[in-house]
Design an enzyme around this catalytic site. Structure first.
Site, PDB file in Angstrom:
ATOM      1  N   ASP A 195      -4.749  -1.312  -1.598  1.00  0.00           N
ATOM      2  CA  ASP A 195      -5.169  -1.162  -0.213  1.00  0.00           C
ATOM      3  C   ASP A 195      -6.018  -2.383   0.119  1.00  0.00           C
ATOM      4  O   ASP A 195      -7.124  -2.545  -0.396  1.00  0.00           O
ATOM      5  CB  ASP A 195      -5.985   0.126  -0.043  1.00  0.00           C
ATOM      6  N   LEU A 196      -5.492  -3.260   0.980  1.00  0.00           N
ATOM      7  CA  LEU A 196      -6.186  -4.512   1.265  1.00  0.00           C
ATOM      8  C   LEU A 196      -7.517  -4.281   1.956  1.00  0.00           C
ATOM      9  O   LEU A 196      -8.379  -5.166   1.965  1.00  0.00           O
ATOM     10  CB  LEU A 196      -5.303  -5.420   2.133  1.00  0.00           C
TER      11      LEU A 196
ATOM     12  N   LYS B 273       1.229 -19.018   9.372  1.00  0.00           N
ATOM     13  CA  LYS B 273       0.743 -19.046  10.748  1.00  0.00           C
ATOM     14  C   LYS B 273       0.890 -17.650  11.352  1.00  0.00           C
ATOM     15  O   LYS B 273       1.685 -16.852  10.828  1.00  0.00           O
ATOM     16  CB  LYS B 273       1.511 -20.094  11.562  1.00  0.00           C
TER      17      LYS B 273
ATOM     18  N   LYS C 190      12.208 -18.916  24.400  1.00  0.00           N
ATOM     19  CA  LYS C 190      12.989 -17.758  23.977  1.00  0.00           C
ATOM     20  C   LYS C 190      14.015 -17.411  25.052  1.00  0.00           C
ATOM     21  O   LYS C 190      13.863 -17.767  26.218  1.00  0.00           O
ATOM     22  CB  LYS C 190      12.066 -16.568  23.716  1.00  0.00           C
TER      23      LYS C 190
ATOM     24  N   HIS D  81       4.616 -26.073  14.949  1.00  0.00           N
ATOM     25  CA  HIS D  81       5.924 -26.648  14.621  1.00  0.00           C
ATOM     26  C   HIS D  81       6.220 -27.936  15.384  1.00  0.00           C
ATOM     27  O   HIS D  81       6.577 -28.959  14.781  1.00  0.00           O
ATOM     28  CB  HIS D  81       7.030 -25.631  14.918  1.00  0.00           C
TER      29      HIS D  81
ATOM     30  N   LYS E 103      12.528 -28.438   5.934  1.00  0.00           N
ATOM     31  CA  LYS E 103      13.952 -28.586   6.235  1.00  0.00           C
ATOM     32  C   LYS E 103      14.446 -29.955   5.768  1.00  0.00           C
ATOM     33  O   LYS E 103      13.792 -30.982   5.986  1.00  0.00           O
ATOM     34  CB  LYS E 103      14.199 -28.384   7.731  1.00  0.00           C
TER      35      LYS E 103
ATOM     36  N   HIS F  75       7.270 -23.992   7.917  1.00  0.00           N
ATOM     37  CA  HIS F  75       8.568 -24.077   7.260  1.00  0.00           C
ATOM     38  C   HIS F  75       9.462 -25.161   7.842  1.00  0.00           C
ATOM     39  O   HIS F  75      10.393 -25.619   7.163  1.00  0.00           O
ATOM     40  CB  HIS F  75       9.280 -22.715   7.290  1.00  0.00           C
TER      41      HIS F  75
ATOM     42  N   ASP G 243       2.412 -20.230  19.624  1.00  0.00           N
ATOM     43  CA  ASP G 243       3.360 -19.802  18.605  1.00  0.00           C
ATOM     44  C   ASP G 243       4.204 -20.947  18.067  1.00  0.00           C
ATOM     45  O   ASP G 243       4.555 -20.960  16.892  1.00  0.00           O
ATOM     46  CB  ASP G 243       4.275 -18.719  19.191  1.00  0.00           C
TER      47      ASP G 243
ATOM     48  N   ARG H 257       0.804  -1.212   0.000  1.00  0.00           N
ATOM     49  CA  ARG H 257       0.000   0.000   0.000  1.00  0.00           C
ATOM     50  C   ARG H 257       0.844   1.272   0.000  1.00  0.00           C
ATOM     51  O   ARG H 257       0.472   2.271  -0.612  1.00  0.00           O
ATOM     52  CB  ARG H 257      -0.927   0.001   1.220  1.00  0.00           C
TER      53      ARG H 257
END
Length: 487
Positions: free
Chosen positions: A91-92, A145, A337, A237, A179, A175, A232, A48
């Site tokens: 513009d979505l 995701k 994390k 995953h 791998k 993803h 997450d 945009r």
């Protein structure tokens, strides 16, 4: 992998971080390799705040180049890659703008791929707008995701998208499934008689699957504080990797045969009793600490995070699969994390020999193990015991490197490169089917619900460590430990 499949690849979120770091670099690498992308294939970026194609190509030069070609940029290939790229200012939020998109791509060749590298709140509006101008036919759509916040919201998105696109047109991307070591795991199991007879409860003591990150939430505090590690990383995953490790041999490698077997694993996961969550699930939150000599802040002080947040940045789970192959074998899943290292790996610990004439070391469970490293270096190692040189029968652990990259001249593809080629060529095996996604959400929801109402805060852990001590204690109850603790 050569193709004659002509395509028009429409990239929504064309200036976003994912497009710059992963999608466009992956398409460039496929282009540079030669023969992987049809010469007539086009990439149409949608954004945009960019005015025209010239400005967009400047943006790409600035933001994509740093993420391509570990071995150096090929300027000739880069110039010809840029020639593939078109641009549409859309513009979505304005469905009328999709008429402009239709007109921009109506004369471009081949199958249309719509990649939604946007927030999930835009998935349904984009799909409706595409359908309103007739762009849902002869097309494929790729969904990143997170696909929903829970089972209800995931079903709402899938229902809405499914009204516009058939299931075989929908590519839900994970993803990690692209791998090379994950696919080599399938080759090891189903292409070699050596491993398959041992891939069962009689010979496997436990399995660990870890996805660890050194980074914190970075600039994603607002998003992450409403998501957490369970949504997450675990729901997608980690459960996808578990299903690949534990699946039965499919009758072929076609898309539905593979995904049928993964679904059977997800449906065989032992349901979590809310009363047992404290025994089989550990949630943690990082505090301040030091990583590689640099002091890092606590999660609660990150930008966008509520100071009293109970969002988990670490999860460890004990999972069981209720079928004949895996009954009684614990699967330990872990993600977090601000941990001590960036690593993703699968560890298959085989049982000890039933009797040893060679000493106590041969009776240790895990003396034989298979370690599939997904990142940062993609390797597969088989550990076993061997006699140390010298006097006496003293055993030591040695490993055999299954370094498949040394046996093939062509380099390994990055996960996104392989998966994008699969989309263009219509291969669905490495993408998540709707019923798989529903089964995963259904299994994690009792944990989500319990943590949402719990008055107990996440267990603290210092940044730069391997998470709360409770995660190690959970394994110790089963007479084992995380791989790095043994080393």
């Amino acid at each position: 992998m050569q193709t004659d499949s002509s395509f028009t690849f429409v990239l929504f979120g064309g200036t976003g971080d994912l497009s710059m770091r992963k999608i466009l670099p992956a398409l460039y690498e496929a282009h540079r390799a030669g023969g992987m992308l049809a010469d007539s294939g086009k990439i149409v970026a949608v954004a945009r705040h960019i005015e025209d194609r010239g400005e967009y190509l400047q943006w790409v030069n600035e933001h994509v180049k740093p993420h391509v070609s570990k071995n150096g940029l090929d300027e000739t290939a880069w110039a010809s890659f840029l020639a593939r790229i078109e641009f549409a200012k859309i513009d979505l939020g304005n469905p009328d703008d999709f008429v402009l998109l239709r007109d921009a791509i109506k004369d471009l060749p081949g199958i249309r791929v719509f990649y939604l590298a946007t927030g999930p709140s835009l998935f349904v509006p984009i799909c409706h707008a595409l359908a309103s101008v007739g762009l849902n036919a002869n097309s494929r759509i790729v969904l990143e995701k997170p696909l929903g916040y829970d089972l209800k919201s995931s079903n709402a998105i899938n229902d809405a998208v499914g009204e516009i696109f058939a299931e075989e047109q929908i590519y839900r991307i994970d993803h990690y499934l692209g791998k090379e070591p994950v696919q080599n795991l399938l080759a090891l199991r189903f292409g070699n008689v050596l491993f398959e007879p041992m891939w069962r409860r009689e010979w496997v003591e436990s399995i660990q699957i870890t996805i660890a990150e050194e980074l914190g939430v970075e600039a994603r505090g607002d998003f992450y504080d409403n998501t957490g590690a369970l949504r997450d990383m675990v729901q997608n995953h980690l459960l996808q990797l578990l299903s690949i490790v534990a699946m039965e041999p499919p009758h072929s490698m076609d898309s539905d045969s593979v995904r049928d077997e993964k679904l059977r694993v997800l449906r065989a996961l032992k349901p979590i009793d809310p009363r047992d969550i404290g025994k089989v699930a550990v949630r943690g939150q990082y505090h301040s600490g030091v990583i590689r000599g640099t002091a890092v802040p606590a999660y609660a002080t990150e930008a966008g995070v509520k100071p009293d947040s109970a969002t988990e940045t670490f999860v460890a789970l004990k999972v069981e699969i209720e079928n004949w192959r895996w009954a009684g074998v614990p699967f330990f899943l872990r993600t977090g994390k601000r941990l001590a290292d960036r690593v993703a790996e699968i560890v298959v610990n085989f049982r000890a020999v039933p009797h040893s004439a060679l000493g106590a070391s041969a009776l240790r469970a895990g003396a034989n193990r298979l370690v599939i490293r997904l990142q940062p270096n993609e390797t597969i190692r088989l550990y076993c015991l061997a006699k140390q040189p010298g006097e006496g029968m003293n055993l030591a652990s040695v490993h055999l490197d299954l370094a498949f990259d040394q046996f093939f001249r062509e380099g390994q593809m990055e996960a996104y490169q392989l998966l994008l080629l699969d989309v263009i060529n219509g291969r669905l095996a490495l993408f998540v089917r709707r019923d798989e996604q529903e089964a995963a959400w259904r299994w994690v929801e009792p944990i989500l619900d319990e943590w949402k109402t719990s008055t107990k805060p996440p267990k603290p852990y210092a940044s730069g460590t391997w998470g709360p001590a409770a995660a190690s204690a959970m394994l110790a109850q089963h007479g084992t430990c995380w791989l790095e603790e043994e080393n």
